[in-house]
Design a protein around this motif. Structure first.
Motif, PDB file in Angstrom:
ATOM      1  N   GLN A 196     -51.181 -31.604  50.544  1.00  0.00           N
ATOM      2  CA  GLN A 196     -50.510 -30.661  49.660  1.00  0.00           C
ATOM      3  C   GLN A 196     -49.271 -30.079  50.333  1.00  0.00           C
ATOM      4  OE1 GLN A 196     -52.684 -27.161  48.641  1.00  0.00           O
ATOM      5  NE2 GLN A 196     -51.265 -26.566  47.037  1.00  0.00           N
ATOM      6  N   LYS A 197     -49.389 -29.765  51.614  1.00  0.00           N
ATOM      7  CA  LYS A 197     -48.228 -29.249  52.342  1.00  0.00           C
ATOM      8  C   LYS A 197     -47.117 -30.287  52.396  1.00  0.00           C
ATOM      9  CE  LYS A 197     -46.893 -27.062  56.712  1.00  0.00           C
ATOM     10  NZ  LYS A 197     -47.362 -26.530  58.015  1.00  0.00           N
ATOM     11  N   ARG A 198     -47.502 -31.547  52.600  1.00  0.00           N
ATOM     12  CA  ARG A 198     -46.496 -32.612  52.676  1.00  0.00           C
ATOM     13  C   ARG A 198     -45.730 -32.771  51.368  1.00  0.00           C
ATOM     14  NH1 ARG A 198     -50.221 -37.146  55.836  1.00  0.00           N
ATOM     15  NH2 ARG A 198     -50.019 -36.232  57.948  1.00  0.00           N
ATOM     16  N   VAL A 199     -46.471 -32.812  50.233  1.00  0.00           N
ATOM     17  CA  VAL A 199     -45.771 -32.989  48.956  1.00  0.00           C
ATOM     18  C   VAL A 199     -44.942 -31.757  48.618  1.00  0.00           C
ATOM     19  CG1 VAL A 199     -47.477 -34.639  48.079  1.00  0.00           C
ATOM     20  CG2 VAL A 199     -47.777 -32.205  47.592  1.00  0.00           C
ATOM     21  N   SER A 200     -45.395 -30.578  49.041  1.00  0.00           N
ATOM     22  CA  SER A 200     -44.624 -29.359  48.803  1.00  0.00           C
ATOM     23  C   SER A 200     -43.332 -29.366  49.609  1.00  0.00           C
ATOM     24  CB  SER A 200     -45.452 -28.124  49.162  1.00  0.00           C
ATOM     25  OG  SER A 200     -46.599 -28.016  48.347  1.00  0.00           O
ATOM     26  N   ILE A 201     -43.413 -29.831  50.850  1.00  0.00           N
ATOM     27  CA  ILE A 201     -42.218 -29.900  51.697  1.00  0.00           C
ATOM     28  C   ILE A 201     -41.195 -30.858  51.092  1.00  0.00           C
ATOM     29  CG2 ILE A 201     -41.369 -30.715  53.933  1.00  0.00           C
ATOM     30  CD1 ILE A 201     -43.923 -29.580  55.191  1.00  0.00           C
ATOM     31  N   VAL A 202     -41.668 -31.968  50.562  1.00  0.00           N
ATOM     32  CA  VAL A 202     -40.767 -32.906  49.887  1.00  0.00           C
ATOM     33  C   VAL A 202     -40.209 -32.281  48.613  1.00  0.00           C
ATOM     34  CG1 VAL A 202     -40.616 -35.134  48.708  1.00  0.00           C
ATOM     35  CG2 VAL A 202     -41.910 -34.932  50.844  1.00  0.00           C
ATOM     36  N   GLY A 203     -41.043 -31.512  47.919  1.00  0.00           N
ATOM     37  CA  GLY A 203     -40.638 -30.936  46.640  1.00  0.00           C
ATOM     38  C   GLY A 203     -39.626 -29.820  46.737  1.00  0.00           C
ATOM     39  N   ILE A 204     -39.610 -29.076  47.839  1.00  0.00           N
ATOM     40  CA  ILE A 204     -38.690 -27.936  47.953  1.00  0.00           C
ATOM     41  C   ILE A 204     -37.227 -28.369  47.871  1.00  0.00           C
ATOM     42  CG2 ILE A 204     -37.857 -26.120  49.496  1.00  0.00           C
ATOM     43  CD1 ILE A 204     -40.766 -25.731  50.394  1.00  0.00           C
ATOM     44  N   PRO A 205     -36.756 -29.291  48.733  1.00  0.00           N
ATOM     45  CA  PRO A 205     -35.354 -29.712  48.577  1.00  0.00           C
ATOM     46  C   PRO A 205     -35.089 -30.432  47.263  1.00  0.00           C
ATOM     47  CG  PRO A 205     -36.490 -31.089  50.195  1.00  0.00           C
ATOM     48  CD  PRO A 205     -37.407 -29.946  49.875  1.00  0.00           C
ATOM     49  N   LEU A 206     -36.098 -31.146  46.754  1.00  0.00           N
ATOM     50  CA  LEU A 206     -35.933 -31.816  45.465  1.00  0.00           C
ATOM     51  C   LEU A 206     -35.697 -30.796  44.358  1.00  0.00           C
ATOM     52  CD1 LEU A 206     -36.118 -34.545  43.886  1.00  0.00           C
ATOM     53  CD2 LEU A 206     -38.531 -34.004  43.530  1.00  0.00           C
ATOM     54  N   ALA A 207     -36.513 -29.727  44.344  1.00  0.00           N
ATOM     55  CA  ALA A 207     -36.380 -28.705  43.311  1.00  0.00           C
ATOM     56  C   ALA A 207     -35.071 -27.935  43.442  1.00  0.00           C
ATOM     57  CB  ALA A 207     -37.566 -27.739  43.376  1.00  0.00           C
ATOM     58  N   VAL A 208     -34.706 -27.575  44.681  1.00  0.00           N
ATOM     59  CA  VAL A 208     -33.514 -26.768  44.900  1.00  0.00           C
ATOM     60  C   VAL A 208     -32.235 -27.567  44.694  1.00  0.00           C
ATOM     61  CG1 VAL A 208     -32.212 -25.448  46.621  1.00  0.00           C
ATOM     62  CG2 VAL A 208     -34.687 -25.149  46.442  1.00  0.00           C
ATOM     63  N   CYS A 209     -32.174 -28.758  45.281  1.00  0.00           N
ATOM     64  CA  CYS A 209     -30.922 -29.517  45.304  1.00  0.00           C
ATOM     65  C   CYS A 209     -30.697 -30.381  44.064  1.00  0.00           C
ATOM     66  CB  CYS A 209     -30.874 -30.396  46.549  1.00  0.00           C
ATOM     67  SG  CYS A 209     -30.942 -29.472  48.103  1.00  0.00           S
ATOM     68  N   LEU A 210     -31.763 -30.944  43.512  1.00  0.00           N
ATOM     69  CA  LEU A 210     -31.590 -31.865  42.397  1.00  0.00           C
ATOM     70  C   LEU A 210     -32.047 -31.288  41.063  1.00  0.00           C
ATOM     71  CD1 LEU A 210     -32.550 -35.282  44.031  1.00  0.00           C
ATOM     72  CD2 LEU A 210     -30.287 -34.453  43.401  1.00  0.00           C
ATOM     73  N   VAL A 211     -33.255 -30.720  41.018  1.00  0.00           N
ATOM     74  CA  VAL A 211     -33.762 -30.208  39.737  1.00  0.00           C
ATOM     75  C   VAL A 211     -32.961 -28.989  39.286  1.00  0.00           C
ATOM     76  CG1 VAL A 211     -35.750 -29.232  38.548  1.00  0.00           C
ATOM     77  CG2 VAL A 211     -36.059 -31.139  40.133  1.00  0.00           C
ATOM     78  N   LEU A 212     -32.798 -28.005  40.187  1.00  0.00           N
ATOM     79  CA  LEU A 212     -32.034 -26.805  39.841  1.00  0.00           C
ATOM     80  C   LEU A 212     -30.548 -26.965  40.150  1.00  0.00           C
ATOM     81  CD1 LEU A 212     -34.447 -23.991  41.049  1.00  0.00           C
ATOM     82  CD2 LEU A 212     -33.889 -24.582  38.693  1.00  0.00           C
ATOM     83  N   GLY A 213     -30.259 -27.350  41.407  1.00  0.00           N
ATOM     84  CA  GLY A 213     -28.862 -27.530  41.775  1.00  0.00           C
ATOM     85  C   GLY A 213     -28.191 -28.597  40.935  1.00  0.00           C
ATOM     86  N   GLY A 214     -28.914 -29.685  40.677  1.00  0.00           N
ATOM     87  CA  GLY A 214     -28.366 -30.745  39.843  1.00  0.00           C
ATOM     88  C   GLY A 214     -28.123 -30.288  38.422  1.00  0.00           C
ATOM     89  N   GLU A 215     -29.018 -29.441  37.914  1.00  0.00           N
ATOM     90  CA  GLU A 215     -28.822 -28.888  36.577  1.00  0.00           C
ATOM     91  C   GLU A 215     -27.555 -28.046  36.538  1.00  0.00           C
ATOM     92  OE1 GLU A 215     -31.996 -26.944  33.600  1.00  0.00           O
ATOM     93  OE2 GLU A 215     -31.420 -25.637  35.256  1.00  0.00           O
TER      94      GLU A 215
END
Length: 421
Positions: A196-215
């Motif tokens: 769970q920690k591993r997928v969360s660590i991967v998800g943080i930059p994904l959410a910030v840079c692509l999901v939100l930042g990309g939006e």
């Protein structure tokens, strides 16, 4: 040594009357929304008030709103799994389920906004590596996988316990969602937390840079719209998303712990969430003020005109009532004192105020820059959602609430483990 926790695994809304009324309300709105969707499919974009001047409206506003809710709730869930704030582990599953449901709602909104709805798979069939939108669509797929994996690893052990102790549909659902992994040893539970920690660590930059930042980039690259064309715009998307996500999780946590069977509300968790909410509300105010100051000092006609339209024009009610009032002032006041932050229902009011207020923020992002003409002699736009737009929007929101409610009734969102860490 881990202890075996034999707490009951009952769940669901305790008051039968509230349960019946809530489900009846959601089903009724869902039926009305289905009819509005039928009108949209049959009549096309002609059933809306969208035009060539204002091609984006309520559906795009709700789309970016729910993406923000999803990513904000996900980032809040990582505070325990990645940053070691163990006290907030109790809200982790609620945050992840809320993030999944919100993302599904966001995708439904952008799907129904497509002029040709049957072409929803085209970004995958005809990839454009230079298109920010193409990158965004693919990021959503990976992001949904991260959310589902995070929720699975966070509750896998409790799903096994529910499958063993519960009966009926809850036991069946739990048994299916364990995916055949029924090991309750300390090593297996520890492995769940590691993954769970591993997928969360991967998800943080994904959410910030692509999901939100990309939006935010989807808007910021529109050079013809100075209000959007700002390097600060993607950052504001991230901050306001954390505000909305925190408010959503705070609200559903108190409501679920109050209305559903299970342990009572933990006021320490409510206090901590309220502190996070207050901090990011103030950050959101600061970044928005900086963005406005930059715009006004440029003296660029279209940029200044957009802010004047927001603050003093036809959109002023949305700016002052929803964005400033409900989005900033009300939650800032209610979360400013510790004694108030430890009153759960007062924090529900603060959370709902933000959740509703951010809707106004998203409308203010989408509509005003499209209304003003980008060149002299071009006509000024005018937009207010049609009944079909409101109906489909209500239906999608009701669908999301229905899915979340069913999930909250069937899944062990409250941790059942004893001292297993």
């Amino acid at each position: 040594m881990a202890t075996t926790d034999r707490r009951p695994v009952t769940s669901g809304i305790e008051n039968r009357t509230i349960r019946i009324v809530w489900y009846a309300l959601l089903v009724g709105v869902l039926i009305a929304g289905a009819y509005a969707t039928y009108l949209r499919v049959v009549g096309g974009i002609a059933t809306t008030n969208l035009t060539s001047i204002t091609p984006w409206g309520a559906w795009v506003a709700f789309y970016i709103y729910f993406v923000g809710l999803s990513a904000g709730a996900f980032l809040l869930s990582t505070l325990s799994s990645v940053f070691g704030m163990e006290r907030l582990r109790a809200i982790q599953r609620e945050a992840l389920l809320a993030a999944i449901v919100a993302m599904v709602a966001a995708l439904l909104f952008i799907w129904i906004d497509l002029g040709r709805m049957e072409r929803l798979f085209n970004p995958f069939l005809h990839r454009q590596i230079t298109s920010p939108l193409s990158w965004e669509v693919h990021a959503y797929v990976i992001y949904m996988g991260i959310l589902l994996a995070g929720l699975y690893f966070s509750m896998r052990a409790d799903l096994v316990r529910v499958a063993e102790r519960a009966s009926g549909i809850r036991a069946v659902v739990a048994r299916v969602f364990t995916l055949g992994r029924t090991d309750l040893s300390e090593a297996a539970i520890a492995a769940d937390r590691v993954w769970q920690k591993r997928v969360s660590i991967v998800g943080i930059p994904l959410a910030v840079c692509l999901v939100l930042g990309g939006e935010g980039v989807l808007f910021a690259v529109a050079k013809a719209r100075p209000y959007w064309n700002s390097g600060l715009f993607p950052v504001i998307f991230v901050v306001s998303a954390i505000v909305a996500g925190t408010a959503l999780v705070l609200t559903v946590y108190v409501l679920r712990r109050t209305l559903f069977a299970g342990p009572p509300v933990d006021v320490d968790i409510v206090d901590r969430l309220a502190q996070i909410l207050l901090a990011f509300v103030l950050v959101d105010v600061a970044f928005t003020a900086i963005d406005a100051l930059i715009a006004l000092t440029t003296l660029e006609q279209l940029h200044v005109g957009t802010w004047l339209l927001l603050a003093t024009g036809d959109m002023a009610w949305s700016f002052w009532v929803f964005m400033v009032g409900l989005g900033w002032v009300v939650p800032a006041i209610l979360t400013s004192r510790r004694t108030w932050r430890r009153r759960p229902w007062l924090m529900v009011i603060a959370g709902l105020s933000v959740v509703v207020g951010i809707v106004g923020v998203r409308f203010n992002i989408v509509v005003p820059p499209l209304v003003l003409p980008v060149m002299e002699l071009l006509p000024q736009g005018e937009y207010f959602p049609s009944l079909v737009e409101w109906g489909t929007s209500a239906g999608i929101i009701a669908f999301g609430l229905l899915v979340y409610t069913i999930g909250a009734e069937l899944l062990p969102l409250t941790p059942l483990e004893g001292d297993s860490k």
